[in-house]
Write a protein that holds these residues in place. Structure first.
Motif, PDB file in Angstrom:
ATOM      1  N   ALA A   1      -7.506   3.888  10.628  1.00  0.00           N
ATOM      2  CA  ALA A   1      -6.107   3.575  10.982  1.00  0.00           C
ATOM      3  C   ALA A   1      -5.132   4.244  10.216  1.00  0.00           C
ATOM      4  O   ALA A   1      -5.498   5.154   9.323  1.00  0.00           O
ATOM      5  CB  ALA A   1      -5.608   1.917  11.092  1.00  0.00           C
ATOM      6  N   ARG A   2      -3.778   3.606   9.980  1.00  0.00           N
ATOM      7  CA  ARG A   2      -2.724   4.276   9.204  1.00  0.00           C
ATOM      8  C   ARG A   2      -1.757   3.365   8.776  1.00  0.00           C
ATOM      9  O   ARG A   2      -1.360   2.233   9.306  1.00  0.00           O
ATOM     10  CB  ARG A   2      -1.940   5.360   9.792  1.00  0.00           C
ATOM     11  CG  ARG A   2      -1.240   6.282   8.903  1.00  0.00           C
ATOM     12  CD  ARG A   2      -0.479   7.500   9.800  1.00  0.00           C
ATOM     13  NE  ARG A   2      -0.166   8.563   9.063  1.00  0.00           N
ATOM     14  CZ  ARG A   2      -0.943   9.589   8.296  1.00  0.00           C
ATOM     15  NH1 ARG A   2      -2.051   9.935   9.067  1.00  0.00           N
ATOM     16  NH2 ARG A   2      -0.467  10.636   7.694  1.00  0.00           N
ATOM     17  N   THR A   3      -1.374   3.552   7.446  1.00  0.00           N
ATOM     18  CA  THR A   3      -0.394   2.370   6.915  1.00  0.00           C
ATOM     19  C   THR A   3       1.211   2.943   7.529  1.00  0.00           C
ATOM     20  O   THR A   3       1.236   4.130   7.759  1.00  0.00           O
ATOM     21  CB  THR A   3      -0.469   2.512   5.206  1.00  0.00           C
ATOM     22  OG1 THR A   3       0.017   3.666   4.859  1.00  0.00           O
ATOM     23  CG2 THR A   3      -1.655   2.065   4.690  1.00  0.00           C
ATOM     24  N   THR A   4       1.966   1.816   7.482  1.00  0.00           N
ATOM     25  CA  THR A   4       3.096   1.980   7.838  1.00  0.00           C
ATOM     26  C   THR A   4       4.113   2.841   7.026  1.00  0.00           C
ATOM     27  O   THR A   4       3.637   2.794   5.831  1.00  0.00           O
ATOM     28  CB  THR A   4       3.679   0.653   8.358  1.00  0.00           C
ATOM     29  OG1 THR A   4       4.112  -0.104   7.048  1.00  0.00           O
ATOM     30  CG2 THR A   4       3.132  -0.071   9.181  1.00  0.00           C
ATOM     31  N   ALA A   5       5.330   3.207   7.509  1.00  0.00           N
ATOM     32  CA  ALA A   5       6.136   3.773   6.196  1.00  0.00           C
ATOM     33  C   ALA A   5       6.730   2.733   5.521  1.00  0.00           C
ATOM     34  O   ALA A   5       7.337   3.082   4.013  1.00  0.00           O
ATOM     35  CB  ALA A   5       7.366   4.220   7.254  1.00  0.00           C
ATOM     36  N   GLU A   6       6.403   1.446   5.502  1.00  0.00           N
ATOM     37  CA  GLU A   6       6.765   0.503   4.477  1.00  0.00           C
ATOM     38  C   GLU A   6       5.462   0.212   3.448  1.00  0.00           C
ATOM     39  O   GLU A   6       5.746  -0.650   2.884  1.00  0.00           O
ATOM     40  CB  GLU A   6       7.303  -0.929   5.077  1.00  0.00           C
ATOM     41  CG  GLU A   6       8.612  -0.683   5.989  1.00  0.00           C
ATOM     42  CD  GLU A   6       8.535   0.130   7.185  1.00  0.00           C
ATOM     43  OE1 GLU A   6       7.619   0.029   7.939  1.00  0.00           O
ATOM     44  OE2 GLU A   6       9.374   0.691   7.500  1.00  0.00           O
ATOM     45  N   GLY A   7       4.453   0.751   3.974  1.00  0.00           N
ATOM     46  CA  GLY A   7       3.282   0.306   3.127  1.00  0.00           C
ATOM     47  C   GLY A   7       2.671  -0.808   3.377  1.00  0.00           C
ATOM     48  O   GLY A   7       1.947  -1.410   2.859  1.00  0.00           O
TER      49      GLY A   7
ATOM     50  N   LEU B   1       0.790  -1.250   0.074  1.00  0.00           N
ATOM     51  CA  LEU B   1       0.131  -0.100   0.183  1.00  0.00           C
ATOM     52  C   LEU B   1       0.721   1.372  -0.042  1.00  0.00           C
ATOM     53  O   LEU B   1       2.096   1.156   0.079  1.00  0.00           O
ATOM     54  CB  LEU B   1      -1.041   0.102   1.249  1.00  0.00           C
ATOM     55  CG  LEU B   1      -1.804  -1.160   1.419  1.00  0.00           C
ATOM     56  CD1 LEU B   1      -2.553  -0.919   2.787  1.00  0.00           C
ATOM     57  CD2 LEU B   1      -2.553  -1.329   0.355  1.00  0.00           C
ATOM     58  N   PRO B   2       0.301   2.265  -0.458  1.00  0.00           N
ATOM     59  CA  PRO B   2       1.330   3.641  -0.232  1.00  0.00           C
ATOM     60  C   PRO B   2       1.438   4.051   1.135  1.00  0.00           C
ATOM     61  O   PRO B   2       0.775   3.652   2.175  1.00  0.00           O
ATOM     62  CB  PRO B   2       0.162   4.630  -0.736  1.00  0.00           C
ATOM     63  CG  PRO B   2      -0.795   3.840  -1.820  1.00  0.00           C
ATOM     64  CD  PRO B   2      -0.898   2.618  -1.154  1.00  0.00           C
ATOM     65  N   PRO B   3       2.782   4.297   1.349  1.00  0.00           N
ATOM     66  CA  PRO B   3       2.997   4.253   2.785  1.00  0.00           C
ATOM     67  C   PRO B   3       2.482   5.596   3.400  1.00  0.00           C
ATOM     68  O   PRO B   3       2.204   6.578   3.109  1.00  0.00           O
ATOM     69  CB  PRO B   3       4.778   4.495   2.835  1.00  0.00           C
ATOM     70  CG  PRO B   3       4.866   5.223   1.180  1.00  0.00           C
ATOM     71  CD  PRO B   3       3.514   4.730   0.529  1.00  0.00           C
ATOM     72  N   ASP B   4       2.246   5.286   4.976  1.00  0.00           N
ATOM     73  CA  ASP B   4       1.787   6.775   5.773  1.00  0.00           C
ATOM     74  C   ASP B   4       0.926   7.386   5.239  1.00  0.00           C
ATOM     75  O   ASP B   4       0.843   8.347   5.016  1.00  0.00           O
ATOM     76  CB  ASP B   4       3.183   7.338   6.121  1.00  0.00           C
ATOM     77  CG  ASP B   4       3.074   8.372   7.161  1.00  0.00           C
ATOM     78  OD1 ASP B   4       2.424   7.916   8.083  1.00  0.00           O
ATOM     79  OD2 ASP B   4       3.707   9.512   7.136  1.00  0.00           O
ATOM     80  N   ARG B   5      -0.205   6.535   5.093  1.00  0.00           N
ATOM     81  CA  ARG B   5      -1.334   7.177   4.546  1.00  0.00           C
ATOM     82  C   ARG B   5      -2.668   6.855   5.631  1.00  0.00           C
ATOM     83  O   ARG B   5      -2.909   5.616   5.957  1.00  0.00           O
ATOM     84  CB  ARG B   5      -1.595   6.559   3.134  1.00  0.00           C
ATOM     85  CG  ARG B   5      -1.022   7.158   2.307  1.00  0.00           C
ATOM     86  CD  ARG B   5      -1.326   8.368   1.735  1.00  0.00           C
ATOM     87  NE  ARG B   5      -2.269   8.306   0.681  1.00  0.00           N
ATOM     88  CZ  ARG B   5      -2.747   9.423   0.083  1.00  0.00           C
ATOM     89  NH1 ARG B   5      -1.956  10.361   0.018  1.00  0.00           N
ATOM     90  NH2 ARG B   5      -3.957   9.258  -0.800  1.00  0.00           N
ATOM     91  N   PRO B   6      -3.554   7.824   6.013  1.00  0.00           N
ATOM     92  CA  PRO B   6      -4.843   7.359   6.717  1.00  0.00           C
ATOM     93  C   PRO B   6      -5.684   6.592   6.193  1.00  0.00           C
ATOM     94  O   PRO B   6      -5.987   7.031   4.829  1.00  0.00           O
ATOM     95  CB  PRO B   6      -5.137   9.038   7.172  1.00  0.00           C
ATOM     96  CG  PRO B   6      -4.640   9.661   6.196  1.00  0.00           C
ATOM     97  CD  PRO B   6      -3.415   9.179   5.616  1.00  0.00           C
ATOM     98  N   VAL B   7      -6.311   5.887   6.524  1.00  0.00           N
ATOM     99  CA  VAL B   7      -7.180   4.641   6.071  1.00  0.00           C
ATOM    100  C   VAL B   7      -8.328   4.436   6.992  1.00  0.00           C
ATOM    101  O   VAL B   7      -8.489   4.623   8.111  1.00  0.00           O
ATOM    102  CB  VAL B   7      -6.648   3.519   5.450  1.00  0.00           C
ATOM    103  CG1 VAL B   7      -5.320   3.622   4.478  1.00  0.00           C
ATOM    104  CG2 VAL B   7      -6.022   2.572   6.517  1.00  0.00           C
TER     105      VAL B   7
END
Length: 238
Positions: A189-195, A166-172
């Motif tokens: 939640a939010r994706t991590t820096a690694e997506g 997933l795109p990194p560091d995005r609110p979902v």
């Protein structure tokens, strides 16, 4: 090229060749907007408001199908944008729609999206141009995977939702609903820096009304969505 690939390619070519002007439409009986209800589909809203699915799609460029509907949100029943704005938004939506459809098709066929696109290079080129033009965050469809553990259970049980690519560091938003119908936001939640992404989600008790339940991870800005394989509902409520 299979039938679905041909349909996607043809739709893209046809839309790019259309005039931006749209005919004036009659006002739906619901007014200018409608609130999405649980289990709604484009068809059910169109029936309820005496309009058409095509009109709803034209008025809501971010919606590409019934499973893009979010329970509690308002959708437009008449376009309030200019023809040029509407065309731009539909082009942006079409790029997202094509990418999402290719992802779904690859999952269904157990193939890679690269393989599908390599068999349809014209569609691949157009999709990339649209994505670059409108700065749409790309989800690598070969790497974007959503898994559920366990894959079945009763309504009220808890599942672990995991995703990669997933795109990194995005609110979902984490949503859920019956296949091919509106999803209801269950958590944020939010994706991590690694997506990547992982969260524990409770299957709501109202899911017992269905045989299958799909979990959706949706970008807060509406640029992309990824969906799980259906969670099989077994037995009654916990």
């Amino acid at each position: 090229m299979n039938v679905r690939q041909f349909a996607l390619s043809s739709a893209l070519v046809a839309f790019l060749g259309t005039s931006p002007g749209l005919a004036q439409e009659a006002r739906p009986i619901c007014g200018d907007t409608a609130v999405v209800k649980r289990s709604d589909t484009l068809s059910s809203i169109a029936d309820r408001c005496d309009t058409t699915e095509a009109a709803i799609l034209r008025s809501n460029p971010g919606i590409e199908g019934s499973n893009d509907l979010q329970v509690g949100s308002k959708i437009n029943l008449r376009s309030s944008t200019s023809s040029s704005q509407e065309t731009t938004e539909r082009l942006r939506s079409l790029a997202r729609e094509t990418g999402n459809a290719l992802t779904d098709m690859a999952q269904e066929l157990g193939a890679s999206v690269d393989d599908l696109l390599n068999k349809n290079p014209d569609l691949q080129q157009r999709l990339r141009r649209l994505g670059d033009r409108f700065n749409i965050p790309r989800v690598d469809a070969d790497k974007a995977q959503v898994s559920l553990t366990p894959e079945s259970g009763s309504a009220g049980s808890t599942v672990t939702v995991s995703a990669t690519g997933l795109p990194p560091d995005r609110p979902v938003a984490i949503g859920g609903g019956a296949p091919r119908s509106a999803y209801e936001v269950l958590d944020n939640a939010r994706t991590t820096a690694e997506g990547t992404f992982q969260a524990s989600v409770k299957i709501p008790e109202w899911a017992s009304d269905y045989d299958r339940f799909v979990l959706t991870i949706a970008d807060m800005e509406g640029d992309w969505k990824v969906r799980s394989a259906p969670f099989q509902i077994t037995g009654g409520k916990l």
